[in-house]
Structures are given as C-alpha cells and as structure tokens.
Design an enzyme around this catalytic site. Structure first.
Site, mmCIF file in Angstrom:
data_model
loop_
_atom_site.group_PDB
_atom_site.id
_atom_site.type_symbol
_atom_site.label_atom_id
_atom_site.label_comp_id
_atom_site.label_asym_id
_atom_site.label_seq_id
_atom_site.Cartn_x
_atom_site.Cartn_y
_atom_site.Cartn_z
ATOM 1 N N ASP A 100 37.634 44.095 25.868
ATOM 2 C CA ASP A 100 38.462 44.526 26.714
ATOM 3 C C ASP A 100 39.559 43.560 26.859
ATOM 4 O O ASP A 100 39.509 42.460 27.499
ATOM 5 C CB ASP A 100 37.707 44.911 28.011
ATOM 6 C CG ASP A 100 37.943 46.064 28.896
ATOM 7 O OD1 ASP A 100 39.300 46.363 28.862
ATOM 8 O OD2 ASP A 100 37.125 46.905 29.270
ATOM 9 N N ASP A 201 43.413 47.660 28.484
ATOM 10 C CA ASP A 201 43.086 48.270 29.716
ATOM 11 C C ASP A 201 44.773 48.736 30.436
ATOM 12 O O ASP A 201 45.629 47.921 30.376
ATOM 13 C CB ASP A 201 42.804 47.169 30.699
ATOM 14 C CG ASP A 201 42.572 47.609 32.239
ATOM 15 O OD1 ASP A 201 41.507 48.467 32.296
ATOM 16 O OD2 ASP A 201 43.193 47.444 33.041
ATOM 17 N N GLU A 264 43.861 52.543 26.755
ATOM 18 C CA GLU A 264 43.656 53.042 27.817
ATOM 19 C C GLU A 264 44.889 53.687 28.644
ATOM 20 O O GLU A 264 45.544 52.893 29.608
ATOM 21 C CB GLU A 264 42.719 52.448 28.679
ATOM 22 C CG GLU A 264 41.841 53.101 29.875
ATOM 23 C CD GLU A 264 42.160 52.756 31.631
ATOM 24 O OE1 GLU A 264 41.652 53.482 32.070
ATOM 25 O OE2 GLU A 264 42.933 51.751 31.672
ATOM 26 N N HIS A 327 33.011 53.901 33.081
ATOM 27 C CA HIS A 327 32.559 53.446 34.245
ATOM 28 C C HIS A 327 33.367 53.354 35.461
ATOM 29 O O HIS A 327 33.465 52.796 36.618
ATOM 30 C CB HIS A 327 32.675 51.634 34.005
ATOM 31 C CG HIS A 327 34.020 51.122 33.707
ATOM 32 N ND1 HIS A 327 34.767 51.678 32.296
ATOM 33 C CD2 HIS A 327 35.066 50.156 34.357
ATOM 34 C CE1 HIS A 327 35.814 51.085 32.549
ATOM 35 N NE2 HIS A 327 36.236 50.283 33.612
ATOM 36 N N ASP A 328 34.668 54.410 35.214
ATOM 37 C CA ASP A 328 35.478 54.792 36.176
ATOM 38 C C ASP A 328 35.378 56.029 36.731
ATOM 39 O O ASP A 328 35.813 56.659 37.732
ATOM 40 C CB ASP A 328 36.926 54.606 35.539
ATOM 41 C CG ASP A 328 37.469 53.170 35.383
ATOM 42 O OD1 ASP A 328 36.928 52.363 36.150
ATOM 43 O OD2 ASP A 328 38.132 52.897 34.673
HETATM 44 C C1 NOJ Z 1 41.249 50.672 34.144
HETATM 45 C C2 NOJ Z 1 39.626 49.995 34.278
HETATM 46 O O1 NOJ Z 1 38.627 50.863 33.481
HETATM 47 C C3 NOJ Z 1 39.327 49.980 35.867
HETATM 48 O O2 NOJ Z 1 37.787 49.822 35.927
HETATM 49 C C4 NOJ Z 1 39.897 48.757 36.403
HETATM 50 O O3 NOJ Z 1 39.936 49.034 37.768
HETATM 51 C C5 NOJ Z 1 41.652 49.233 36.097
HETATM 52 N N1 NOJ Z 1 41.842 49.594 34.913
HETATM 53 C C6 NOJ Z 1 42.292 47.930 36.443
HETATM 54 O O4 NOJ Z 1 42.324 47.162 35.508
#
Ligand code: NOJ
Ligand code: CA
Length: 530
Positions: A100, A201, A264, A327-328
C-alpha cells in the site's frame, strides 16, 4: 493461460488487512510472520497476488494510513528482514506481493511534517499545505473525510494546515517538486526490494485547486450521510494535475519488469477512466468499487457492467477490475445476505477483469457488531452513530474453532465474530459445499477456462431476476446465469451450452439437455458446451 496477458490481468488479488490476518507473537495484532505462516492457505485458495494494507511505522491514528516513515516496518508488524523473508516466501510459492502506497498525506509525526511545522521559513514548510487564517478563521469551507474542518490551526506558526483526512494526516503538497522526488524515491525503495506493485491510496485527493475556493453545497446530500459529502468536492478532489503525478509513478514502475499500479479513487465510471492515463499511461487498474456502491438488483448490475465495459472500450489499454469489499466497506455477506453472497462470488470470479478478494470474504465473514468500549476506528469516534465506522469489517480472520479463532494467543485488538466456531477456514476446508469450497472451485474454474479470465465479455442483461452474460475466448463460449431471487427461475440457455460447469450450490455438474435450466433460489450457474 495465453502468454500475451500479464499476471495482473489473468490473476486474482487477495487483500490482507495485516492487523487482522494472523498474529504470531501474542500481542493481539497480526504481523508479517503471521502472513508468512498463512501463505500456503493462499496458494491453496488459488490467488495470484497478495496486497498488504500499510505495514510502515505509524502512530496508528488511522491504523497505518498515517505513515511516519515510508522506508521502514512498524515494530508491531515486524522488521525489514521479516518483510524480505515474506517476499522471498511468497515468490517461492509463485505469489506476488503488492504494498500500500499512501502518497496524499503523511502522519503528523513524520519527520517531514515535524520540520515543516517547526517554522514558516523551514525548508520543508512548502512540503505541506499551509495557509493564513481568513477573517473569521479557516481558509475555506472544506470538510475532512472523517468529519470536522479539513484545516487545523498551528498556534506556534500561526497558520492552518490542510488535511483531507484526520488532523494527524496532513496532506503533502504534490505541487512541490521535492515532494514528488521524495515520494518517487519511496516507490523505488520498495521496487528495488522486490515488491510486485502498489495499491495507491486516496489518489483523487492528491492535488487541490490552487485557489482553494469554497466547495459548493452538494444538493444530493441527505441527513445521516457522511458530513464530508455535504459539499460537492469540485476543488478538493479529482484535479487534472493529479494525472501528471500518476504518470510519473507509472513511468518509474515501468522501468522495472512486470509491476502493477492499482489506484484507489472512489469515483463515477466516466471520471475513473482518466485514471488509466490521459496523455501518458496512468494506473494499470484504477479500482472499480461500483459493485460495492450499486444496489443489489439484477437490472442495476447489468446496466453497471454494460456502462463500465462501454467506458473501457473508449481506450486501448484499459483492463477492467472488480471488487466486492475491502477494509473500508461493510462486508458483502452483510450487505446482501449469505445466500446472495455466493451469487456475488460467482459474479466476481466470472466477470471480465481482475478480481480482488478481501480477506474473509471467501469464508462468508459478516460485519461484526462492535461494543462501544471496543470501538477503534477514528471515523466512528469523530462521527458516531451514522454507521460510518469501519471496525465491523476489520475483525480478525477466522481460521479455526480454537480460542480467538486461531488468530492470536493474546487479546485480539478487535473482538471476534461470535460465529467463529462455525464459520472458519478449518471447518469449511472439509465441507465440500462451503463458501470456501465455492471460492476454490470458482478460482480453479477461472484458471481452467481462459474465456473466464481473459475472454471477451458479451452483453450483460437481466431477464426477470436472472442476470446473464457470456464470455468468449479462442472458440469457446461460457455462459453465466445468476438468480438474484429467493425463488426458482427458468433460464432459457443458449443452444450448445449443455453442460453445467459449476453451481453456487456445488451439487450439480451435469448435462442439461433441454432449452431451459431451472435455477433454484439464490443459485448461479456457469454453462459451456458439453
Ligand atoms: C483509503 C483507505 O483505504 C482508508 O482506510 C484510509 O482511512 C484512507 N484512504 C486515508 O488514507
Ligand atoms: Ca503481533
């Protein structure tokens, strides 16, 4: 597999959330040695690449997405030599390792920020986004993704700094060439260590409009939604200059062999296409989150697939990808229910495009209710009660029926699901109708049938409650029919598609002689010529 395809096109990515995968030293938090100990499981599952969420030194304000040193490993996860050992062990098994990369922001404890905030004249002042107060306070109306103003006042130097996320995550200034050079050096550091690529990210946050004007209100915002979405983020998200930065990352990655960059950015499909690159190549795979965001309705999903395929066709080098969870986001088994989660698995693993599986999806893990005293996610703490918290989908992986599901011999950092004695890898491994058996069978089928992994996609449509589409490669057709309903449906199958290769129920592999197949409630099938 036809040789002209890259591993990240024909293969399958598996996301490991390291805190919750496998603990090896009884501190209740997963670690690198734990991941290494479970590699054979991933080989058995049949995936090709492991994307590991952040493992770098971090105060863990956002559980690793607040990086304090881009070229190290947090002691909680292990050491650089543990990391090298993990890469070597993965490569020895034919598995790729994807890290990541968090370019938008650092931790406020990163030495760069510590320097930057030390004085207005510090050489690194301009590495972050500092602004004077406006009459009345903050420089503009921007809201942090995790709630509250996106600006934090620094009393010592009498200016505000910008943070798209927590105040412990100050945004880097990507307009500064030294920042770009330093961040590209980070990529080089890990590429030289042998990593096979990066998931990048929050890329659509990378650059903000230089004028920093107020964002206008978002007319579609409703009470109960995330406060950040109150505004249409036209000046704080998805700015044109971002693509130059991505092109630099890509140009660097292309000086190595066979590496992948996954971006992402949660954006509508049309906007997402630019992330494949505009003038110069961008990401190999801008993550496509639309299966997570769309309602689970066969008409909606058919339209989504066609829209996405149509948009991809507008550019030569655009390879698709699909995701059911991460995970989000609330887990797929909770969003659509366990019966439809099997249908979703078949969808994910038969669509054209690289699938990413989130750890635990393959055993049907559901969101875990988190008692207040166990809450960890800063988003839930900042904006409580709206269901924005991400702890429920981050609970430990359920390996077996022993204490703490075999995840840890210590106290797990998040509670385990109460169902782990029944829902776990060990139990499902020997049950030939389990979710795990379904994932393994679908992955094996995708590997056996190039039509599924790299074949062209032919027309998704919804006929009643049945979503259907076809795949084609080298003279071979494969047909997919997915029943979204809780009741039986008849499906008129194409002529010649007489063999059921797999059912989500895992109980029939048989020739079907008639013109129609009866799909049972919540059943999906894959058909081909007998
Ligand atoms: C996306 C990530 O997947 C998330 O978990 C994170 O809180 C935010 N970006 C900030 O980095
Ligand atoms: Ca540990």
């Amino acid at each position: 597999m036809p040789a002209k395809y890259r591993w990240w096109q024909s293969g399958i990515v598996y996301q490991v959330y390291p805190r919750s995968f496998q603990d090896s030293n009884r501190d209740g938090i997963g670690d690198l040695k734990g991941i290494a100990a479970r590699l054979d499981y991933l080989v058995e599952l049949g995936v090709d690449a492991v994307w590991v969420s952040p493992i770098f030194p971090s105060p863990m304000a956002d559980f690793g997405y607040d990086v304090a040193d881009y070229a190290g490993i947090d002691p909680m996860f292990g050491t650089l030599s543990d990391f090298d050992a993990l890469v070597a062990a993965a490569h020895a098994r034919g598995l790729k390792i994807i890290l990541d990369f968090v370019p938008n922001h650092t931790s406020d404890q990163h030495p760069w920020f510590v320097e930057s905030r030390s004085s207005r004249t510090n050489a690194k002042r301009d590495w972050y986004i500092w602004r004077d107060a406006k009459t009345g306070g903050v420089p503009n109306n921007w809201v942090s993704e995790f709630g509250g103003s996106a600006w934090t006042w620094d009393a010592a130097t009498q200016q505000y700094y910008y943070h798209a996320f927590l105040k412990a995550q100050p945004d880097l200034n990507w307009r500064n060439p030294d920042v770009r050079a330093a961040m590209l050096a980070v990529l080089r550091f890990w590429l030289d260590r042998g990593v096979d690529g990066f998931r990048v990210d929050a890329i659509h946050h990378l650059i903000e409009a230089e004028h920093l004007n107020d964002n206008p209100p978002n007319p579609d915002w409703r009470e109960g939604q995330s406060p950040a979405r109150r505004l249409a983020r036209v000046y704080s998200l998805d700015q044109a200059e971002t693509h130059d930065c991505i092109a630099e990352m890509r140009a660097l990655a292309d000086t190595y062999e066979n590496r992948v960059l996954i971006g992402e950015a949660s954006l509508p499909i049309e906007q997402l296409m630019a992330y494949y690159g505009k003038e110069a190549p961008g990401f190999h795979l801008p993550f496509n989150f639309h299966l997570i965001k769309s309602s689970w309705d066969p008409q909606v999903i058919a339209a989504l697939i066609e829209q996405y395929e149509g948009a991809l066709a507008g550019g030569a080098e655009r390879w698709p990808n699909w995701v059911l969870g991460n995970h989000d986001r609330s887990r797929v088994a909770s969003r659509i229910g366990p019966a439809q989660a099997r249908v979703a698995a078949m969808l994910l693993l038969t669509l054209r495009g690289t699938p990413t599986i989130y750890q635990g999806e393959e055993i049907g893990m559901a969101d875990v209710p988190i008692p207040t005293q166990c809450l960890r996610d800063p988003w839930e703490k900042n904006v409580p009660g709206l269901g924005l918290g991400r702890d429920p989908e981050r609970t430990p992986m359920q390996w077996d029926a022993s204490g703490n599901a075999g995840f840890t011999g210590g106290d797990p950092w998040l509670p385990l699901s109460s169902d782990y004695r029944a829902v776990n890898v060990e139990a499902q491994r020997t049950d030939d109708r389990s979710m795990l058996s379904l994932y393994r069978a679908l992955i094996a089928l995708r590997r056996r049938e190039p039509a599924l992994s790299v074949g062209v996609h032919v027309k998704a449509e919804a006929i009643g409650s049945v979503l259907t589409y076809r795949r084609f490669h080298a003279g071979r057709w494969v047909t997919v029919a997915l029943n979204f309903a809780d009741e039986p449906q008849m499906f008129s199958k194409p002529v010649d598609q007489d063999a059921i290769l797999i059912s989500t129920h895992l109980d029939r592999v048989e020739p079907e002689r008639g013109n129609a197949v009866r799909l049972r409630p919540n059943e999906g099938i894959v058909l081909a010529a007998a």
